[in-house]
Design a protein around this motif. Structure first.
Motif, PDB file in Angstrom:
ATOM      1  N   TRP A   1      88.275 -13.440 -93.077  1.00 39.38           N
ATOM      2  CA  TRP A   1      87.202 -13.960 -93.933  1.00 39.38           C
ATOM      3  C   TRP A   1      87.730 -14.311 -95.323  1.00 39.38           C
ATOM      4  CZ3 TRP A   1      83.221 -15.795 -91.680  1.00 39.38           C
ATOM      5  CH2 TRP A   1      82.737 -15.219 -90.514  1.00 39.38           C
TER       6      TRP A   1
ATOM      7  N   TYR B   1      89.557 -17.556 -94.934  1.00 35.89           N
ATOM      8  CA  TYR B   1      88.609 -18.652 -94.743  1.00 35.89           C
ATOM      9  C   TYR B   1      88.019 -19.107 -96.074  1.00 35.89           C
ATOM     10  CZ  TYR B   1      87.161 -20.606 -90.259  1.00 35.89           C
ATOM     11  OH  TYR B   1      87.075 -21.374 -89.132  1.00 35.89           O
TER      12      TYR B   1
ATOM     13  N   SER C   1      90.679 -20.840 -98.190  1.00 33.95           N
ATOM     14  CA  SER C   1      91.003 -22.177 -97.687  1.00 33.95           C
ATOM     15  C   SER C   1      89.904 -23.173 -98.035  1.00 33.95           C
ATOM     16  CB  SER C   1      91.222 -22.139 -96.171  1.00 33.95           C
ATOM     17  OG  SER C   1      92.430 -21.487 -95.847  1.00 33.95           O
ATOM     18  N   ILE C   2      88.667 -22.734 -97.976  1.00 28.24           N
ATOM     19  CA  ILE C   2      87.554 -23.615 -98.366  1.00 28.24           C
ATOM     20  C   ILE C   2      87.649 -23.979 -99.841  1.00 28.24           C
ATOM     21  CG2 ILE C   2      85.051 -23.714 -98.677  1.00 28.24           C
ATOM     22  CD1 ILE C   2      84.778 -22.051 -96.128  1.00 28.24           C
TER      23      ILE C   2
ATOM     24  N   THR D   1      90.569 -26.380-100.296  1.00 28.75           N
ATOM     25  CA  THR D   1      90.310 -27.697 -99.712  1.00 28.75           C
ATOM     26  C   THR D   1      89.286 -28.476-100.526  1.00 28.75           C
ATOM     27  OG1 THR D   1      90.816 -26.848 -97.495  1.00 28.75           O
ATOM     28  CG2 THR D   1      89.569 -28.903 -97.642  1.00 28.75           C
TER      29      THR D   1
ATOM     30  N   TRP E   1      93.897 -27.954 -95.984  1.00 29.72           N
ATOM     31  CA  TRP E   1      93.485 -26.915 -95.030  1.00 29.72           C
ATOM     32  C   TRP E   1      94.683 -26.346 -94.272  1.00 29.72           C
ATOM     33  CZ3 TRP E   1      89.047 -24.356 -94.389  1.00 29.72           C
ATOM     34  CH2 TRP E   1      88.910 -23.564 -93.241  1.00 29.72           C
TER      35      TRP E   1
ATOM     36  N   ILE F   1      89.610 -20.601 -84.341  1.00 27.52           N
ATOM     37  CA  ILE F   1      88.861 -20.413 -85.585  1.00 27.52           C
ATOM     38  C   ILE F   1      89.481 -21.222 -86.719  1.00 27.52           C
ATOM     39  CG2 ILE F   1      88.268 -18.710 -87.348  1.00 27.52           C
ATOM     40  CD1 ILE F   1      87.949 -16.683 -85.060  1.00 27.52           C
TER      41      ILE F   1
ATOM     42  N   LEU G   1      88.734 -25.064 -86.032  1.00 26.48           N
ATOM     43  CA  LEU G   1      87.345 -25.459 -85.815  1.00 26.48           C
ATOM     44  C   LEU G   1      86.758 -26.316 -86.935  1.00 26.48           C
ATOM     45  CD1 LEU G   1      85.038 -25.186 -83.814  1.00 26.48           C
ATOM     46  CD2 LEU G   1      84.295 -23.124 -85.023  1.00 26.48           C
ATOM     47  N   PRO G   2      86.952 -25.997 -88.228  1.00 26.77           N
ATOM     48  CA  PRO G   2      86.352 -26.844 -89.272  1.00 26.77           C
ATOM     49  C   PRO G   2      86.795 -28.292 -89.206  1.00 26.77           C
ATOM     50  CG  PRO G   2      87.060 -24.749 -90.196  1.00 26.77           C
ATOM     51  CD  PRO G   2      87.591 -24.803 -88.794  1.00 26.77           C
ATOM     52  N   LEU G   3      88.088 -28.539 -88.943  1.00 28.80           N
ATOM     53  CA  LEU G   3      88.569 -29.910 -88.863  1.00 28.80           C
ATOM     54  C   LEU G   3      88.004 -30.623 -87.640  1.00 28.80           C
ATOM     55  CD1 LEU G   3      92.325 -29.498 -89.866  1.00 28.80           C
ATOM     56  CD2 LEU G   3      90.368 -30.099 -91.303  1.00 28.80           C
TER      57      LEU G   3
ATOM     58  N   ILE H   1      85.137 -30.129 -86.387  1.00 32.57           N
ATOM     59  CA  ILE H   1      83.734 -30.425 -86.673  1.00 32.57           C
ATOM     60  C   ILE H   1      83.600 -31.613 -87.621  1.00 32.57           C
ATOM     61  CG2 ILE H   1      81.642 -29.521 -87.782  1.00 32.57           C
ATOM     62  CD1 ILE H   1      82.423 -26.761 -86.754  1.00 32.57           C
ATOM     63  N   VAL H   2      84.473 -31.680 -88.630  1.00 29.05           N
ATOM     64  CA  VAL H   2      84.358 -32.713 -89.656  1.00 29.05           C
ATOM     65  C   VAL H   2      84.841 -34.074 -89.160  1.00 29.05           C
ATOM     66  CG1 VAL H   2      85.253 -33.452 -91.904  1.00 29.05           C
ATOM     67  CG2 VAL H   2      84.495 -31.092 -91.569  1.00 29.05           C
TER      68      VAL H   2
END
Length: 298
Positions: free
Chosen positions: A71, A74, A77-78, A81, A208, A271, A274-276, A278-279
């Protein structure tokens, strides 16, 4: 419609077959990792699971989400980014637009200087000494400020502005009393949505996925991005006891720890990516338009 010859049909069939094989080669590793992350490691290690999950379990995800380091990574990284992309766009787009205008004095010299940095750099040690002298070591700025702009992205953006923003538009805006800043913010940027989307994705993926700069400039684990924790798990084989054991299984034997560690590795891969995943679909439609125009049109 024109009738296709047998040669045309054969060519299309060969292209279709090649593309299908290419898609299979790209999708299979991703599907395998997703399936392995929710399968019993016994089936994965023995080769019985090769595409679809076997022995379905979410134990790996449960243990990963209970880990504080994941966490922390995460959230960091947010921050890296979002903050990095905002700074990148704020530097790259105005710079590229200025270089694309013929009335900018010395624009050829500025362009040459930027292109020069694509081939030559100060090196790792001078760069580290510079970052250290600025007091950025073990700060968020160490991963954001040194990569404020990319020379290749500035050149691509400049070419995009040259081919898509006519000089006459600027002249008409100037005759109406529009300032340069207002022209850029209210006219140029709204016409460059495709370019902005592509640049944001390029920079965002870079921020990221970066771990090398973090490895050099950061020693405080509270500032580690997700990729450094991922490196510890996948490369250094370091999985914390907090992830391997819980209050109910402190006496877990070595074989069980190995089983859990395999689950954790695949779960962390998903995990982290996953963000990439999704985007990307939301900006994919701008990809061809932005990249091809910015790269080829003169």
């Amino acid at each position: 419609m024109l009738r296709q010859s047998s040669g045309d049909r054969l060519f299309q069939a060969a292209n279709t077959t090649f593309l299908l094989l290419l898609v299979a080669l790209i999708l299979y590793p991703l599907l395998y990792i997703v399936s392995a992350s929710v399968s019993d490691p016994t089936y994965v290690n023995s080769g019985q699971m090769w595409l679809f999950p076997k022995g379905f379990t979410l134990e790996g995800y449960n243990r990963v989400f209970r880990n504080a380091d994941i966490w922390t990574g995460y959230m960091n990284s947010i921050v890296y980014t979002v903050g990095g992309v905002a700074l990148n766009l704020a530097v790259t787009l105005p710079c590229a637009y200025a270089l694309s205008r013929r009335n900018l004095a010395g624009r050829q010299a500025f362009t040459l200087f930027i292109v020069f940095t694509m081939f030559f750099s100060g090196g790792l040690i001078p760069t580290y000494l510079l970052v250290k002298s600025l007091g950025l070591v073990n700060t968020y700025g160490a991963l954001i400020l040194p990569s404020a702009a990319s020379a290749i992205n500035i050149i691509v953006s400049r070419t995009f502005f040259q081919g898509n923003v006519p000089q006459e538009m600027e002249e008409a805006a100037a005759m109406d009393g529009c300032s340069d800043f207002r022209l850029f913010m209210q006219i140029i940027l709204p016409l460059s949505k495709a370019l902005i989307a592509v640049m944001a994705l390029f920079y965002g993926v870079g921020h990221w996925n970066q771990y090398f700069n973090a490895l050099i400039y950061l020693s405080n684990r509270e500032l580690y991005p997700l990729q450094l924790f991922l490196r510890e798990i996948l490369v250094q084989q370091e999985i914390s006891a907090q992830m391997l054991t819980t209050g109910s299984d402190l006496e877990m034997d070595m074989s069980e720890q190995t089983r859990i560690s395999e689950l954790i590795k695949y779960a962390v891969m998903i995990i982290a990516a996953l963000p990439l995943l999704i985007v990307f679909p939301f900006v994919q439609k701008h990809f061809v338009q932005g990249v091809m125009i910015g790269s080829l049109k003169q």
